[in-house]
Design a protein around this motif. Sequence first.
Motif, PDB file in Angstrom:
ATOM      1  N   SER A   8       0.814  -1.029   0.071  1.00 34.16           N
ATOM      2  CA  SER A   8      -0.008  -0.114   0.146  1.00 34.16           C
ATOM      3  C   SER A   8       0.826   1.184   0.059  1.00 34.16           C
ATOM      4  O   SER A   8       1.553   1.358   0.804  1.00 34.16           O
ATOM      5  CB  SER A   8      -0.906  -0.281   1.056  1.00 34.16           C
ATOM      6  OG  SER A   8      -1.732   1.270   1.304  1.00 34.16           O
ATOM      7  N   GLU A   9       0.583   2.118  -1.127  1.00 39.12           N
ATOM      8  CA  GLU A   9       1.569   3.375  -1.165  1.00 39.12           C
ATOM      9  C   GLU A   9       3.009   3.278  -1.000  1.00 39.12           C
ATOM     10  O   GLU A   9       3.697   4.015  -0.189  1.00 39.12           O
ATOM     11  CB  GLU A   9       0.861   4.630  -0.239  1.00 39.12           C
ATOM     12  CG  GLU A   9      -0.415   4.344  -0.059  1.00 39.12           C
ATOM     13  CD  GLU A   9      -1.104   5.141  -1.550  1.00 39.12           C
ATOM     14  OE1 GLU A   9      -0.303   5.551  -2.464  1.00 39.12           O
ATOM     15  OE2 GLU A   9      -2.376   5.472  -1.658  1.00 39.12           O
TER      16      GLU A   9
ATOM     17  N   TYR B  24       5.784   2.986  -5.608  1.00 36.36           N
ATOM     18  CA  TYR B  24       6.134   4.027  -6.456  1.00 36.36           C
ATOM     19  C   TYR B  24       7.370   4.878  -5.889  1.00 36.36           C
ATOM     20  O   TYR B  24       7.904   5.891  -6.363  1.00 36.36           O
ATOM     21  CB  TYR B  24       4.970   5.082  -6.543  1.00 36.36           C
ATOM     22  CG  TYR B  24       4.120   5.549  -5.511  1.00 36.36           C
ATOM     23  CD1 TYR B  24       4.958   5.839  -4.418  1.00 36.36           C
ATOM     24  CD2 TYR B  24       2.927   5.558  -5.372  1.00 36.36           C
ATOM     25  CE1 TYR B  24       3.977   6.270  -3.204  1.00 36.36           C
ATOM     26  CE2 TYR B  24       2.071   5.714  -4.398  1.00 36.36           C
ATOM     27  CZ  TYR B  24       2.837   6.194  -3.149  1.00 36.36           C
ATOM     28  OH  TYR B  24       1.919   6.556  -2.179  1.00 36.36           O
TER      29      TYR B  24
ATOM     30  N   ARG C  29      11.667  -2.021  -7.788  1.00 38.10           N
ATOM     31  CA  ARG C  29      10.246  -2.244  -7.641  1.00 38.10           C
ATOM     32  C   ARG C  29      10.286  -3.715  -8.262  1.00 38.10           C
ATOM     33  O   ARG C  29       9.148  -4.318  -7.815  1.00 38.10           O
ATOM     34  CB  ARG C  29       9.666  -1.100  -8.551  1.00 38.10           C
ATOM     35  CG  ARG C  29       7.955  -1.435  -8.608  1.00 38.10           C
ATOM     36  CD  ARG C  29       7.464   0.032  -9.120  1.00 38.10           C
ATOM     37  NE  ARG C  29       7.811   0.014 -10.398  1.00 38.10           N
ATOM     38  CZ  ARG C  29       8.507   1.075 -10.984  1.00 38.10           C
ATOM     39  NH1 ARG C  29       9.101   1.806 -10.215  1.00 38.10           N
ATOM     40  NH2 ARG C  29       8.793   1.004 -12.357  1.00 38.10           N
TER      41      ARG C  29
ATOM     42  N   ALA D 216      -2.266  -4.637  -3.991  1.00 35.76           N
ATOM     43  CA  ALA D 216      -1.671  -3.324  -4.398  1.00 35.76           C
ATOM     44  C   ALA D 216      -2.432  -2.155  -4.585  1.00 35.76           C
ATOM     45  O   ALA D 216      -3.440  -2.289  -5.113  1.00 35.76           O
ATOM     46  CB  ALA D 216      -0.799  -3.551  -5.692  1.00 35.76           C
TER      47      ALA D 216
ATOM     48  N   HIS E   9      -2.152   2.244  -4.978  1.00 31.84           N
ATOM     49  CA  HIS E   9      -1.408   3.286  -5.181  1.00 31.84           C
ATOM     50  C   HIS E   9      -2.131   4.487  -5.537  1.00 31.84           C
ATOM     51  O   HIS E   9      -2.882   4.378  -6.502  1.00 31.84           O
ATOM     52  CB  HIS E   9       0.134   2.849  -5.887  1.00 31.84           C
ATOM     53  CG  HIS E   9       0.660   1.991  -5.104  1.00 31.84           C
ATOM     54  ND1 HIS E   9       0.424   0.437  -5.260  1.00 31.84           N
ATOM     55  CD2 HIS E   9       1.891   1.886  -4.593  1.00 31.84           C
ATOM     56  CE1 HIS E   9       1.344  -0.359  -4.724  1.00 31.84           C
ATOM     57  NE2 HIS E   9       2.259   0.646  -3.946  1.00 31.84           N
ATOM     58  N   TRP E  10      -1.642   5.682  -5.165  1.00 32.67           N
ATOM     59  CA  TRP E  10      -2.014   6.981  -5.685  1.00 32.67           C
ATOM     60  C   TRP E  10      -1.900   7.145  -7.315  1.00 32.67           C
ATOM     61  O   TRP E  10      -0.636   6.818  -7.654  1.00 32.67           O
ATOM     62  CB  TRP E  10      -1.124   8.069  -4.819  1.00 32.67           C
ATOM     63  CG  TRP E  10      -1.319   9.392  -4.949  1.00 32.67           C
ATOM     64  CD1 TRP E  10      -0.602  10.257  -5.587  1.00 32.67           C
ATOM     65  CD2 TRP E  10      -2.409  10.280  -4.443  1.00 32.67           C
ATOM     66  NE1 TRP E  10      -0.969  11.410  -5.593  1.00 32.67           N
ATOM     67  CE2 TRP E  10      -2.205  11.508  -4.846  1.00 32.67           C
ATOM     68  CE3 TRP E  10      -3.801   9.943  -3.901  1.00 32.67           C
ATOM     69  CZ2 TRP E  10      -3.116  12.837  -4.632  1.00 32.67           C
ATOM     70  CZ3 TRP E  10      -4.311  11.201  -3.450  1.00 32.67           C
ATOM     71  CH2 TRP E  10      -4.213  12.077  -3.774  1.00 32.67           C
TER      72      TRP E  10
ATOM     73  N   HIS F 198       7.358  10.310  -6.586  1.00 32.04           N
ATOM     74  CA  HIS F 198       6.768   8.975  -7.186  1.00 32.04           C
ATOM     75  C   HIS F 198       7.423   8.928  -8.479  1.00 32.04           C
ATOM     76  O   HIS F 198       7.479   9.533  -9.619  1.00 32.04           O
ATOM     77  CB  HIS F 198       5.354   9.203  -7.356  1.00 32.04           C
ATOM     78  CG  HIS F 198       4.707   9.310  -5.818  1.00 32.04           C
ATOM     79  ND1 HIS F 198       3.183   9.309  -5.967  1.00 32.04           N
ATOM     80  CD2 HIS F 198       5.273   9.166  -4.508  1.00 32.04           C
ATOM     81  CE1 HIS F 198       2.971   9.360  -4.588  1.00 32.04           C
ATOM     82  NE2 HIS F 198       4.105   9.458  -3.614  1.00 32.04           N
TER      83      HIS F 198
ATOM     84  N   THR G  63       2.656   5.753 -11.350  1.00 29.06           N
ATOM     85  CA  THR G  63       1.163   5.842 -10.859  1.00 29.06           C
ATOM     86  C   THR G  63       0.491   4.495 -10.312  1.00 29.06           C
ATOM     87  O   THR G  63       0.997   3.450 -10.816  1.00 29.06           O
ATOM     88  CB  THR G  63       0.330   6.750 -11.687  1.00 29.06           C
ATOM     89  OG1 THR G  63       0.132   5.800 -12.882  1.00 29.06           O
ATOM     90  CG2 THR G  63       0.954   7.612 -12.281  1.00 29.06           C
ATOM     91  N   GLY G  64      -0.375   4.571  -9.648  1.00 26.18           N
ATOM     92  CA  GLY G  64      -0.955   3.485  -9.383  1.00 26.18           C
ATOM     93  C   GLY G  64      -1.584   2.595 -10.571  1.00 26.18           C
ATOM     94  O   GLY G  64      -1.490   1.466 -10.489  1.00 26.18           O
TER      95      GLY G  64
ATOM     96  N   ILE H 293       1.464   0.771 -11.925  1.00 21.91           N
ATOM     97  CA  ILE H 293       1.998  -0.233 -10.985  1.00 21.91           C
ATOM     98  C   ILE H 293       1.003  -1.278 -11.289  1.00 21.91           C
ATOM     99  O   ILE H 293       1.326  -2.621 -11.290  1.00 21.91           O
ATOM    100  CB  ILE H 293       2.032   0.071  -9.522  1.00 21.91           C
ATOM    101  CG1 ILE H 293       3.101   1.243  -9.315  1.00 21.91           C
ATOM    102  CG2 ILE H 293       1.990  -1.002  -8.748  1.00 21.91           C
ATOM    103  CD1 ILE H 293       3.025   1.839  -8.009  1.00 21.91           C
TER     104      ILE H 293
ATOM    105  N   PHE I 218      -6.802   6.679  -6.835  1.00 19.76           N
ATOM    106  CA  PHE I 218      -5.783   5.379  -6.684  1.00 19.76           C
ATOM    107  C   PHE I 218      -6.441   4.367  -7.161  1.00 19.76           C
ATOM    108  O   PHE I 218      -7.733   4.203  -7.695  1.00 19.76           O
ATOM    109  CB  PHE I 218      -5.731   5.160  -5.005  1.00 19.76           C
ATOM    110  CG  PHE I 218      -7.005   4.813  -4.488  1.00 19.76           C
ATOM    111  CD1 PHE I 218      -7.240   3.187  -4.236  1.00 19.76           C
ATOM    112  CD2 PHE I 218      -8.000   5.495  -3.789  1.00 19.76           C
ATOM    113  CE1 PHE I 218      -8.513   2.934  -3.685  1.00 19.76           C
ATOM    114  CE2 PHE I 218      -8.934   5.050  -3.188  1.00 19.76           C
ATOM    115  CZ  PHE I 218      -9.393   3.676  -3.156  1.00 19.76           C
TER     116      PHE I 218
END
Length: 204
Positions: free
Chosen positions: A112-113, A116, A123, A142, A144-145, A152, A155-156, A159, A180
């Motif tokens: 979570s978050e 990035y 990663r 997973a 993400h913002w 970062h 982006t989510g 990802i 997100f």
Amino acid sequence: MNTPADYFEGQYARADDPWQLAERWYDRRKYQLTVAALPRARYRRAFEPGCSVGVLSELLAPRCEALLCADRVASAVGTATRRLAGLPQVRVQHMAVPEEWPEGPFDLVVLSELLYYFGPEARARVLRQSADSLSDRGHLIAVHWNHPVDEHTRTGRQIAGEVDALPHLRQVARYDDPDFTLTVHERGTSPGTALSPARVEGLA
């Protein structure tokens, strides 16, 4: 990690909860959606790297028989330890992934978050370690913002595409909104055979 460690140390030096994770409706809503997306009612053994001050961990804990939370910043670990002290199934550890990774298997890994902040190689390593440490039918979450931030690297939505590309994992759920992206992947399944909550309870 692409973002230098002193960035996080500086953030936590200014406040116990520098991103106000326990206060903002955005985060509280996101965490509730994350927990609601878990396909199982209970997990035997779960891992949450990058747990920060333990706000999401506190919501995950009732769904887990054992939950290992970890963060690379000692002050965050201290705050999370105090927050989670009344939950005997939770252990909080000072750990810097991907260089350090606990022994599996886990039937739940929650990212979570976190991803990035890493460059491409690190990663990919975190994602590979997450997938490899899952038990059969284990779940990788997973979230993400999606908005651009200087610190970062992805982006989510980007990802989510990288998680989709992992071998031996199959996406079983995805939630997108402007802020997100949340995905749920299951390990070791063939197309059409994921054990959805309805299938587990004989409804489908």
